[in-house]
Scaffold this active site. Structure first.
Site, PDB file in Angstrom:
ATOM      1  N   SER A  76       1.070  -1.399   0.502  1.00 36.98           N
ATOM      2  CA  SER A  76      -0.159   0.376   0.051  1.00 36.98           C
ATOM      3  C   SER A  76       0.963   1.608   0.400  1.00 36.98           C
ATOM      4  O   SER A  76       1.693   1.578   0.941  1.00 36.98           O
ATOM      5  CB  SER A  76      -0.699   0.249   1.314  1.00 36.98           C
ATOM      6  OG  SER A  76      -1.743  -0.776   0.930  1.00 36.98           O
ATOM      7  N   LYS A  90      -7.415   1.647  -2.031  1.00 35.83           N
ATOM      8  CA  LYS A  90      -7.251   0.797  -0.971  1.00 35.83           C
ATOM      9  C   LYS A  90      -7.371   2.050   0.120  1.00 35.83           C
ATOM     10  O   LYS A  90      -7.369   1.677   1.296  1.00 35.83           O
ATOM     11  CB  LYS A  90      -5.852   0.416  -0.997  1.00 35.83           C
ATOM     12  CG  LYS A  90      -4.982   0.056  -0.333  1.00 35.83           C
ATOM     13  CD  LYS A  90      -5.434  -1.287   0.774  1.00 35.83           C
ATOM     14  CE  LYS A  90      -5.175  -1.186   2.588  1.00 35.83           C
ATOM     15  NZ  LYS A  90      -3.851  -2.183   2.473  1.00 35.83           N
ATOM     16  N   LYS A 104       0.098   6.088   8.552  1.00 37.42           N
ATOM     17  CA  LYS A 104       0.106   5.769   7.042  1.00 37.42           C
ATOM     18  C   LYS A 104       0.000   6.015   5.833  1.00 37.42           C
ATOM     19  O   LYS A 104      -0.556   7.211   5.361  1.00 37.42           O
ATOM     20  CB  LYS A 104       1.955   4.992   6.784  1.00 37.42           C
ATOM     21  CG  LYS A 104       2.118   4.801   5.524  1.00 37.42           C
ATOM     22  CD  LYS A 104       2.524   3.704   5.196  1.00 37.42           C
ATOM     23  CE  LYS A 104       1.542   2.348   4.721  1.00 37.42           C
ATOM     24  NZ  LYS A 104       1.676   0.893   3.929  1.00 37.42           N
TER      25      LYS A 104
END
Lengths: 292, 292
Positions: free
Chosen positions: B96, B171, B239
């Protein structure tokens, strides 16, 4: 078979009362407007002059009304259910109201020897029509046992959460999860669109993973189709979030997601409270994509 | 059968690479730490001196790494994948990372005649182990068609969202929904507890209605058990939310729920970033109940 009184035959209450009648329960109905009642009477239900008269001829009385004030008036007000139900009678409120009000009503009725349950539902109009509601009940085990055969005609899951008011607390929890999840799905689909990506494909992919939810499935589809006809009106969700804020304050917990959902619903209602609660999507303006 | 290189054999990448090897793909593996690699080599995989050497012996190279910087270094850096893969080779990044970085990598590799896909996943460690991941892919239809037989060994759903970077956008959308929904479930269960109601009963009831989600099911259970061992670390979700904030700013959309989730994860990481991302529940202090 016990005779059932049903007060409040709107979008939710109408189909619910119909399920009980079709299951064989003699039914007496009452509604402020003629909507719902007319159909049920045509199908064999009786009616009554007021809640007290209705209750006098019933073993159990159910209410499905918009909010706390309506339920308190119908139960405890002049010519209310309290004056009609006999000792040993059962009262079940399936509306979503303040937990403290449910506890107060249960205490008042207990003084007259009447069993009371708060039993709000999740699943919306579709769940009411399909008899697939989730029912969250508060009250004694004995009262729950008496109501369970009827709940089974209305929903696919009925859980006794705890004592009086506990069903309403669970409903508040439900509405917090639903409201915040609607916001989450709205933001994700809006971002996809703004970033030039097909939001329908995003919904499809996300349904296969950890983000999967009934909200993403049903309301994601509504958002993609811009279909915001209710369903469950934004005004009602705002009412529920107001109860949530009050309960959180009483319980001494700080819930920033709930607070955000409350603000979002206030903003949506200021625009148009008659839209479905999935219309939070409309609050996110998507600029024309740079990469469509 | 094509020879597959796999770089990054941690909690997620290790089991995923293992699935491909068991499906019969000759496998070459590489990891910064010996964890994961040792087991795969014992089971028949080869290894290589560096990403470039690994890629030189493979038809397709997969990466599953912590973030943007790691992927860029492994692919475009000295002794990187780019220098090893031949024209007609396939590169699939399942990490990701920032969508812009995926687009940049795809463009660099396309210049060398290499097909690239960004194909991040949802489902966590459990999904990787059970091969039940949801895979969100960005890249050409041709590249997706080449990778699909391998994706089918790793997950139950693989959707091509769009061109390069589109998988990463999906995502980001996934992580927004997951992060906000975790907050929603945490708040609901915390409120139930603070209001003196059994949060386990509330979870059970809510799973039958509109609030039902994989998060409520899996992470609701974690919260009830106070089990915050990762799973997916809070640092990684922070993140992802940082990428989300960046993407939302680029796309010009205002996403207050995402912003709240970003702040919650920052707060959690300041406490302990190694906890599972479901540990947002710990941020809500429940006072001793007055009605337990």
């Amino acid at each position: 078979m016990m005779t059932v009184g049903w007060i409040g035959t709107g979008n939710m209450g109408g189909p619910m009362a119909g399920h009980l009648m079709r299951a064989g329960y003699p039914l007496v109905v009452l509604n402020r407007a003629s909507a719902g009642v007319t159909e049920l009477i045509a199908a064999g239900a009786r009616t009554a002059a007021n809640p007290r008269a209705l209750a006098a001829g019933c073993d159990a009385v159910f209410t499905m009304l918009p909010g706390t004030a309506e339920v308190e008036a119908v139960v405890l007000g002049p010519d209310g259910v309290r004056g009609g139900l006999k000792t040993g009678g059962l009262f079940v409120d399936m509306s979503s109201i303040a937990p403290a009000a449910s506890r107060r009503i249960a205490a008042e009725l207990a003084a007259g020897g009447i069993d009371a349950l708060d039993a709000p539902v999740s699943g919306g109009e579709q769940g009411a029509i399909e008899a697939s509601l989730a029912i969250m009940a508060g009250g004694t085990e004995a009262a729950f046992a008496r109501a369970l055969p009827l709940f089974e005609k209305l929903g696919t899951r009925a859980v006794r959460i705890g004592d009086a008011g506990a069903g309403q607390v669970a409903k508040v929890c439900n509405q917090i999860v639903v409201g915040i999840t609607i916001e989450a799905v709205a933001e994700a689909l809006a971002l996809a669109e703004a970033a030039g990506v097909d939001p329908g494909k995003v919904r499809e992919a996300l349904l296969g993973g950890l983000a999967a939810s009934r909200i993403l499935e049903r309301y994601g589809a509504r958002m993609l189709a811009s279909d915001y006809a209710p369903g469950a009106r934004a005004t009602l969700h705002l009412k529920d979030m107001t109860i949530a804020a009050q309960l959180a304050a009483e319980a001494g917990v700080d819930l920033p997601g709930m607070q955000l959902a409350l603000e979002r619903y206030a903003e949506l209602v200021a625009r148009d409270g008659n839209l479905d609660h999935s219309a939070l999507r409309l609050l996110i303006a998507s600029p024309p994509s740079s990469r469509a």
